[in-house]
Write an enzyme that holds these catalytic residues in place. Structure first.
Site, short mmCIF file in Angstrom:
data_model
loop_
_atom_site.label_atom_id
_atom_site.label_comp_id
_atom_site.label_asym_id
_atom_site.label_seq_id
_atom_site.Cartn_x
_atom_site.Cartn_y
_atom_site.Cartn_z
N LYS A 13 -10.31 -7.85 6.98
CA LYS A 13 -9.52 -7.09 6.00
C LYS A 13 -9.75 -5.60 6.17
CE LYS A 13 -6.92 -6.55 2.32
NZ LYS A 13 -5.47 -6.81 2.38
N GLY A 48 0.79 -1.22 0.00
CA GLY A 48 0.00 0.00 0.00
C GLY A 48 0.82 1.27 0.00
N ASN A 49 2.04 1.20 0.56
CA ASN A 49 2.90 2.39 0.62
C ASN A 49 3.34 2.85 -0.76
OD1 ASN A 49 4.62 -0.18 0.93
ND2 ASN A 49 6.11 1.35 0.31
N LYS A 55 -4.33 -9.05 -1.02
CA LYS A 55 -3.50 -8.89 -2.21
C LYS A 55 -2.32 -9.86 -2.24
CE LYS A 55 -0.42 -6.08 -1.71
NZ LYS A 55 0.93 -6.13 -1.10
N LYS A 60 2.17 -11.44 4.35
CA LYS A 60 3.24 -11.47 3.37
C LYS A 60 4.08 -12.73 3.52
CE LYS A 60 3.82 -6.55 2.37
NZ LYS A 60 2.43 -6.23 2.71
#
Length: 305
Positions: free
Chosen positions: A123, A9-10, A207, A265
């Site tokens: 989420k 997202g960054n 994602k 992740k």
């Protein structure tokens, strides 16, 4: 190598930064420069990205309409996939001096309607709030909220991605040398009905999980989970913190990492690496170094002696 690069997202919006087109464009431009280096290093590239803040903003805008006129999350996912994909596509074409074809594909991702996630929303989407404001908004809109760091955010169902129906189209594009931007925001969540047809469902897919599924089905050589942290650390935030250079999938799954940040992740990295590929976690601007195992944290089926 065929590389799937998942933008955190960054890459689109830094925490606390106003969600404006100008800010997103500036961040995407920086990301495109780093992604272009992967292509210049001779690799084929597929790009995925998150959409949490963006889909949440559209949902907030939709709240201005009558309840029966608001768009469901699958439609909002498609809208954000188009918006963000457009920015990445354009900025990457510019960064590569238009030497490569780049295309955005709105990607459906199949989920199971009986997934327990529909009974347990986890989420994060949308902006962050102080607790009092979050609780007020949740009461007014019927949201579920949860703590995200020292703030609060809306949470929605996040079912496990099962299949990518658009895989045939993805492979056709890759066979023609196209750099593909796809499964934006984890993809557009859909269900398969008894007659075989597909229909959207109210959810947002993680994602990183979708990126691991995509990389596996494409038989990619590498999956890069790119963020603003240069690696995964043991004892992070303490005087004894130590960068983890290489892990096996089993070792990766054994780590106790936060579910709201590095946990998904590492799970995605382990899932992909278990199939024999290289999974790397690290900073966007070190993407090529991660591929060459000079930076980040790498997950491999068999670690070097």
């Amino acid at each position: 190598m065929l590389v799937v690069a998942a933008l955190g997202g960054n890459a689109l919006l830094k925490r606390g930064e106003p969600l404006t087109a100008k800010n997103q464009r500036a961040n995407v431009r920086t990301a495109a420069v780093a992604l272009a280096e992967i292509v210049r290093a001779g690799h084929r590239l597929v790009i995925t990205h998150g959409n949490g803040p963006q889909v949440g903003l559209l949902a907030l805008q939709g709240a201005a309409y009558k309840p029966d006129e608001t768009f469901p999350l699958d439609v909002l996912g498609a809208e954000t996939g188009g918006m963000i994909g457009y920015m990445i596509e354009q900025e990457l074409e510019n960064a590569l001096d238009h030497s490569h074809a780049v295309a955005t594909l709105l990607t459906q991702v199949l989920v199971d309607g009986k997934d327990p996630a529909f009974q347990n929303p986890t989420k994060f989407i949308g902006p962050v709030y102080e607790r009092e404001e979050a609780e007020a908004r949740a009461k007014a809109a019927g949201w579920t909220i949860a703590q995200d760091g020292d703030k609060w955010r809306r949470v929605v169902p996040s079912p496990v991605p099962r299949e990518i129906p658009d895989m045939r189209v993805l492979k056709l594009l890759l066979d023609q040398g196209v750099i593909v931007i796809c499964t934006g925001g984890g993809g557009i969540p859909v269900l398969r009905q008894k007659d075989g047809s597909l229909t959207g469902i109210e959810a947002v897919i993680d994602k990183d999980a979708a990126s691991a599924l995509l990389a596996g089905q494409l038989q990619a050589d590498a999956l890069l989970l790119l963020t603003d942290v240069n690696a995964v650390y043991r004892d992070f935030g303490t005087d004894n913190q130590e960068r983890i250079e290489t892990l096996t999938p089993d070792e990766a799954r054994a780590l106790d990492l936060p579910a709201g940040s590095m946990g998904p992740k590492m799970e995605a990295a382990a899932a992909f690496a278990a199939q024999g590929g290289l999974a790397g976690i690290g900073r966007l601007d070190q993407a090529v170094d991660i591929l060459e195992r000079r930076a980040g944290t790498c997950v491999l089926l068999k670690t070097p002696d």
